[in-house]
Design an enzyme around this catalytic site. Structure first.
Site, PDB file in Angstrom:
ATOM      1  N   ASP A  13       0.855  -1.174   0.000  1.00  0.00           N
ATOM      2  CA  ASP A  13       0.000   0.000   0.000  1.00  0.00           C
ATOM      3  C   ASP A  13       0.901   1.237   0.000  1.00  0.00           C
ATOM      4  OD1 ASP A  13      -2.425   1.430   0.164  1.00  0.00           O
ATOM      5  OD2 ASP A  13      -2.190   1.660   2.322  1.00  0.00           O
ATOM      6  N   ASP A  15      -0.250   5.013   1.058  1.00  0.00           N
ATOM      7  CA  ASP A  15      -0.482   5.883   2.215  1.00  0.00           C
ATOM      8  C   ASP A  15      -0.426   5.091   3.516  1.00  0.00           C
ATOM      9  OD1 ASP A  15      -1.007   8.454   0.938  1.00  0.00           O
ATOM     10  OD2 ASP A  15      -2.775   7.474   0.095  1.00  0.00           O
ATOM     11  N   ASP A 209      -1.207  -0.889   6.079  1.00  0.00           N
ATOM     12  CA  ASP A 209      -1.370  -0.307   7.418  1.00  0.00           C
ATOM     13  C   ASP A 209      -2.787  -0.472   7.936  1.00  0.00           C
ATOM     14  OD1 ASP A 209      -2.385   1.637   5.510  1.00  0.00           O
ATOM     15  OD2 ASP A 209      -2.468   3.056   7.176  1.00  0.00           O
TER      16      ASP A 209
END
Length: 259
Positions: A13, A15, A209
């Site tokens: 990922d 961000d 995250d």
């Protein structure tokens, strides 16, 4: 439990893993540099459909992170691939930005508000009441409802912003029709991404995250999963989910040695 095969391909990922509010996360540059030098297939994924891969490449370069255009996979690209497989050469009414409209143009779709095959909802900072009203009427008229991603909020320096999932809920409430979401946690986004780089799930890993999108998508696609704690998820949050990542690490810097 059977031992997993060595990791040959990486998906990560963007961000919360590589960048946070426009700033590179320590270790991100080393991770990407090591990946490029290793020659291993990799992809940087994002559910944000606003930008084209070329846009994102330029934005990341300004932050000192070199990610080739061909190594960027967005929910807009996953949506376009899904529509191209489902109905090649179709038509769509689109609410979104250049990342989405460019992806649909590239697969030969015609963008129209006259009896489209699909209404496609993506991310934008300028959702208009007029556009949403038109989308509702087209869906009620028979157009199929597709969304790039289910995220209900997105990050900004001023705080959370309403995102595609929240706007989709408004349209669903008005039409009674639920959309098909092409982006994470749909494993379709992971599988189409893996196919794009010629990788296999059993020898690939997903870094994220968020438990509810990144880890879930990787898990359902059959990949190893790594949760980093530089984004939205805290260690104590993990126990509230009925599934777990393969491993939890502090940040992307802890994974450089595994490449």
């Amino acid at each position: 439990m059977a031992e997993r095969k060595p990791i040959e391909s990486w998906l990560t990922d963007m961000d919360g893993v590589l960048i946070h509010e426009g700033t590179p996360i320590p270790g991100a540059d080393a991770f990407l540099k090591t990946l490029r030098e290793s020659g291993r297939p990799f992809l940087v994924l994002t559910n944000n459909s606003i930008y084209t891969p070329r846009d994102l490449h330029a934005r990341l370069m300004r932050m000192g992170l070199d990610v080739p255009v061909e190594n960027i996979w967005t929910s807009a690209l996953a949506t376009a691939k899904f529509l191209d497989d489902q109905r090649p050469g179709g038509t769509a009414y689109v609410i979104g930005e250049a990342g989405l409209t460019t992806a649909l143009h590239d697969i030969g779709y015609v963008l129209t508000d006259h009896e489209p095959d699909y209404v496609v909802l993506g991310e934008t900072r300028t959702y208009s009441f007029e556009a949403l009203t038109k989308a509702i009427r087209l869906i009620n008229g028979g157009a199929r409802f597709i969304c790039t991603n289910p995220d209900e909020t997105g990050p900004s320096q001023e705080g959370p912003l309403p995102a595609t999932g929240a706007v989709a809920a408004l349209i669903t409430k008005a039409t009674g029709k639920k959309p098909y979401f092409a982006g994470k946690p749909n494993p379709l986004m992971m599988r189409t991404g893996l196919n794009a780089i010629g990788a296999h799930s059993e020898t690939s890993a997903m870094i994220g995250d968020r438990m509810d999108t990144d880890v879930l998508a990787g898990l359902e696609a059959g990949m190893q999963t790594f949760l980093v704690l530089t984004g939205l998820t805290r260690p104590e949050d993990v126990e509230s989910y009925p599934f777990r990542p393969s491993k939890i690490v502090d940040s992307i810097a802890d994974l450089v040695k595994l490449i």
